[in-house]
Design a protein around this motif. Structure first.
Motif, short mmCIF file in Angstrom:
data_model
loop_
_atom_site.label_atom_id
_atom_site.label_comp_id
_atom_site.label_asym_id
_atom_site.label_seq_id
_atom_site.Cartn_x
_atom_site.Cartn_y
_atom_site.Cartn_z
N PRO A 29 -13.11 0.82 5.44
CA PRO A 29 -12.55 0.00 6.51
C PRO A 29 -11.76 -1.21 6.02
O PRO A 29 -10.97 -1.76 6.75
N LEU A 30 -11.96 -1.61 4.76
CA LEU A 30 -11.27 -2.80 4.26
C LEU A 30 -10.38 -2.45 3.08
O LEU A 30 -10.61 -1.46 2.38
N ALA A 31 -9.35 -3.25 2.87
CA ALA A 31 -8.47 -3.06 1.72
C ALA A 31 -9.22 -3.41 0.44
O ALA A 31 -10.16 -4.19 0.46
N PRO A 32 -8.83 -2.81 -0.69
CA PRO A 32 -9.45 -3.16 -1.97
C PRO A 32 -9.38 -4.65 -2.22
O PRO A 32 -8.44 -5.34 -1.82
N ILE A 33 -10.39 -5.16 -2.95
CA ILE A 33 -10.53 -6.61 -3.11
C ILE A 33 -9.77 -7.17 -4.29
O ILE A 33 -9.76 -8.39 -4.50
N GLY A 34 -9.14 -6.31 -5.08
CA GLY A 34 -8.44 -6.80 -6.26
C GLY A 34 -7.45 -5.78 -6.78
O GLY A 34 -7.16 -4.78 -6.10
N PRO A 35 -6.92 -5.98 -7.97
CA PRO A 35 -5.96 -5.04 -8.55
C PRO A 35 -6.55 -3.64 -8.67
O PRO A 35 -7.72 -3.46 -9.02
N LEU A 36 -5.73 -2.62 -8.39
CA LEU A 36 -6.22 -1.25 -8.34
C LEU A 36 -6.52 -0.67 -9.72
O LEU A 36 -7.18 0.37 -9.82
N ASN A 37 -6.07 -1.33 -10.77
CA ASN A 37 -6.35 -0.84 -12.11
C ASN A 37 -7.57 -1.51 -12.74
O ASN A 37 -7.90 -1.24 -13.89
N GLU A 38 -8.23 -2.39 -11.97
CA GLU A 38 -9.44 -3.03 -12.47
C GLU A 38 -10.66 -2.26 -11.99
O GLU A 38 -10.80 -2.00 -10.79
N TYR A 39 -11.55 -1.95 -12.92
CA TYR A 39 -12.71 -1.14 -12.53
C TYR A 39 -13.58 -1.84 -11.50
O TYR A 39 -14.13 -1.20 -10.60
N ASN A 40 -13.72 -3.13 -11.59
CA ASN A 40 -14.57 -3.84 -10.63
C ASN A 40 -14.06 -3.71 -9.21
O ASN A 40 -14.84 -3.74 -8.25
N THR A 41 -12.74 -3.56 -9.05
CA THR A 41 -12.19 -3.33 -7.71
C THR A 41 -12.68 -2.00 -7.16
O THR A 41 -13.11 -1.90 -6.00
N PHE A 42 -12.63 -0.96 -8.01
CA PHE A 42 -13.12 0.35 -7.58
C PHE A 42 -14.62 0.31 -7.34
O PHE A 42 -15.12 0.84 -6.33
N LEU A 43 -15.37 -0.30 -8.22
CA LEU A 43 -16.83 -0.37 -8.07
C LEU A 43 -17.21 -1.02 -6.76
O LEU A 43 -18.13 -0.55 -6.05
N THR A 54 -0.02 4.39 -12.56
CA THR A 54 -0.71 4.48 -13.84
C THR A 54 -1.90 3.53 -13.88
O THR A 54 -1.78 2.35 -13.60
N GLY A 55 -3.08 4.10 -14.24
CA GLY A 55 -4.28 3.29 -14.33
C GLY A 55 -4.92 2.93 -13.00
O GLY A 55 -5.89 2.16 -12.97
N ASP A 56 -4.45 3.51 -11.92
CA ASP A 56 -4.95 3.22 -10.58
C ASP A 56 -6.26 3.98 -10.35
O ASP A 56 -6.26 5.21 -10.25
N PHE A 57 -7.37 3.27 -10.26
CA PHE A 57 -8.66 3.92 -10.07
C PHE A 57 -8.79 4.59 -8.70
O PHE A 57 -9.62 5.48 -8.53
#
Length: 517
Positions: free
Chosen positions: A238-252, A386-389
């Motif tokens: 329901p919400l947009a990712p909280i940070g850059p899409l290539n950072e693992y913490n954003t995906f986590l 590239t690098g987008d989790f």
């Protein structure tokens, strides 16, 4: 190889009597004899000699000592593997082989060779990522045709539960599927949609009295309000990712533990519909789910869980930006979470985590969208992602590496060869209804053996990744524990020094005997 062999026969076990003499083995017309100063028999480390009939492929006798070659008929194939450990062939109960339909991702030939490399003699293929999926009898038949003559180890098949296929489930049980799997969240492939609570209820009612196991990918987006209902199972977060899409913490952060606990709570709320049906949570990741499962088991609900090699060996803190080889769902979580999974696995009483599996879920390297400089990266037609989790395919490739991954990490935690056998052989065999013939070195069981050097080390590189696409987060890592040889029903199918016997070719069986429990 040991030179001081003992002929003490006091520990002999046979079909007819524990006092049967070694001479009974002489009557075997064609046998393989494997011995070692260390073997895991009946869950216990002991010296052992194992006699396997090449006619039936079954173990005909075991001896809790090293019986000299001279006690067997001239010409008998006899190998003393001392000091290496003889283990039952591993049973990897969670593998995606993707054939037919996505054979560029993996296939029966390459996937089963990779398994054999790591001492795995039985794999069970998941119902999705092949086209068609194994959600109908016709889909199973097509997969069986594709597998014929290609399997270097034995292969079983799971069926799938998807909306509207509840009347296919009993026929699939009769055709020999080892269990069923469904998703409570988008699976990533259109042909295998997620199920709602209504679909789960139908499946439970259909399978309530069947000899099978009902398994779930237990992630589910919690509803924002009660009015959202089951629609959330098919929606985007329901919400947009909280940070850059290539950072693992954003995906986590996009797949929090609440996804797992909410899904498991939903499953448990329906368990009363089929109280005798075994339920199973695949690839458990979140430590927060463990109390839910423990309480459910204490209340009498028949539910278990598995976890994966990657959740027990990789941690979020060490994943570099853009290294999408680590992307999987549920995600690899932080080190404290990994420690809690190990603590549960090593409980001396009733752990809710019964098995450890690979969840080998490969794809072509281009779908991982790896940036240059990371092993496995390929030139992509588009560099925008590239690098987008979030855009990369989710799945970790590791079939055949599992025993070494587990042994390497487990050395820090005091695990034993007996633990490996319990988690990766005996319990996985029981999970798929093959505990009467797989997962142990006992008389009457298949003569499947992994010869394990628990001291040797190796670096993971393309030559040690036999799966089709050499793209894995384990590349470049040093692992401890090497499978020297793999034997299937008394025949050596792979050795670390000699590879595969091209003249012999694959003779793995398709495990389609209907379950009885």
């Amino acid at each position: 190889m040991a030179t001081n062999h003992s002929s003490d026969d006091s520990g002999t076990v046979s079909r007819t009597s524990s006092k049967t003499s070694i001479s009974s083995a002489i009557d075997q017309p064609s046998i393989t004899v494997l011995a070692s100063s260390r073997a895991v028999l009946n869950g216990r480390l002991t010296a052992a000699t194992i006699v396997i009939s090449l006619n039936s492929g079954k173990i005909t006798s075991t001896h809790h000592s090293i019986v000299p070659a001279s006690h067997f008929p001239p010409g008998t194939l006899y190998v003393d593997h001392s000091p290496h450990i003889l283990l039952p062939g591993l049973v990897d109960a969670h593998v995606h082989l993707n054939e037919p339909g996505r054979t560029e991702w993996e296939g029966f030939w390459t996937g089963t060779q990779a398994a054999a490399f790591g001492g795995v003699t039985t794999v069970v293929d998941m119902p999705l990522n092949a086209i068609p999926p194994t959600t109908t009898v016709s889909g199973l038949e097509e997969k069986v045709r594709a597998a014929q003559g290609q399997c270097w180890v034995d292969v079983g098949f799971y069926g799938g539960i998807v909306p509207g296929n509840d009347k296919e489930l009993k026929p699939l049980v009769k055709r020999g599927v080892r269990g069923f799997k469904g998703f409570l969240i988008d699976s990533g492939v259109d042909e295998f949609p997620a199920v709602s609570s209504t679909d789960i209820a139908k499946a439970m009612e259909e399978l309530a009295d069947q000899p099978t196991t009902l398994m779930f990918h237990a992630e589910m987006i919690p509803p924002i309000s009660d009015s959202v209902g089951d629609d959330v199972q098919h929606s985007s977060p329901p919400l947009a990712p909280i940070g850059p899409l290539n950072e693992y913490n954003t995906f986590l952060a996009s797949r929090p533990p609440s996804f797992e606990t909410y899904a498991i709570s939903e499953i448990l709320s329906l368990a009363h519909l089929a109280p005798r049906l075994p339920l199973h949570i695949v690839h458990l990741s979140a430590l927060e789910a463990i109390p839910l499962l423990r309480d459910a088991r204490a209340a009498g609900i028949k539910i278990t869980a598995e976890t994966c090699f990657h959740y027990l060996s990789l941690a979020a803190e060490t994943i570099q930006n853009g290294d999408t080889r680590h992307k999987c769902c549920p995600p690899i979580r932080k080190q404290t979470n990994q420690d809690s999974l190990w603590s549960e696995l090593l409980r001396e009483d009733d752990s809710v985590i019964k098995t450890v599996v690979s969840d080998h879920s490969p794809c072509t390297p281009d779908l991982k969208l790896l940036p240059d400089g990371i092993a496995g990266a390929v030139i992509s037609s588009s560099t925008e992602e590239t690098g987008d989790f979030f855009a990369a395919w989710g799945g970790v490739s590791s079939v055949g590496l599992g025993i070494s991954i587990l042994w390497t990490e487990g050395q820090k935690r005091g695990i034993t060869a007996e633990d490996i056998v319990r988690w990766c052989c005996k319990n996985t065999a029981q999970q798929i209804g093959l505990g009467h013939r797989k997962g142990d070195l006992q008389v009457g069981y298949d003569g499947d053996v992994a010869v394990f050097d628990d001291e040797a080390t190796f670096e993971v590189e393309p030559s040690t990744m036999l799966f089709r696409n050499k793209c894995s987060p384990y590349q470049g890592k040093m692992l401890k524990g090497v499978v020297k040889e793999t034997w299937l029903r008394g025949h050596k199918i792979h050795s670390r020094e000699g590879g595969f016997d091209a003249k012999q070719g694959p003779f793995g069986e398709l495990l389609l005997e209907p379950r009885t429990f």
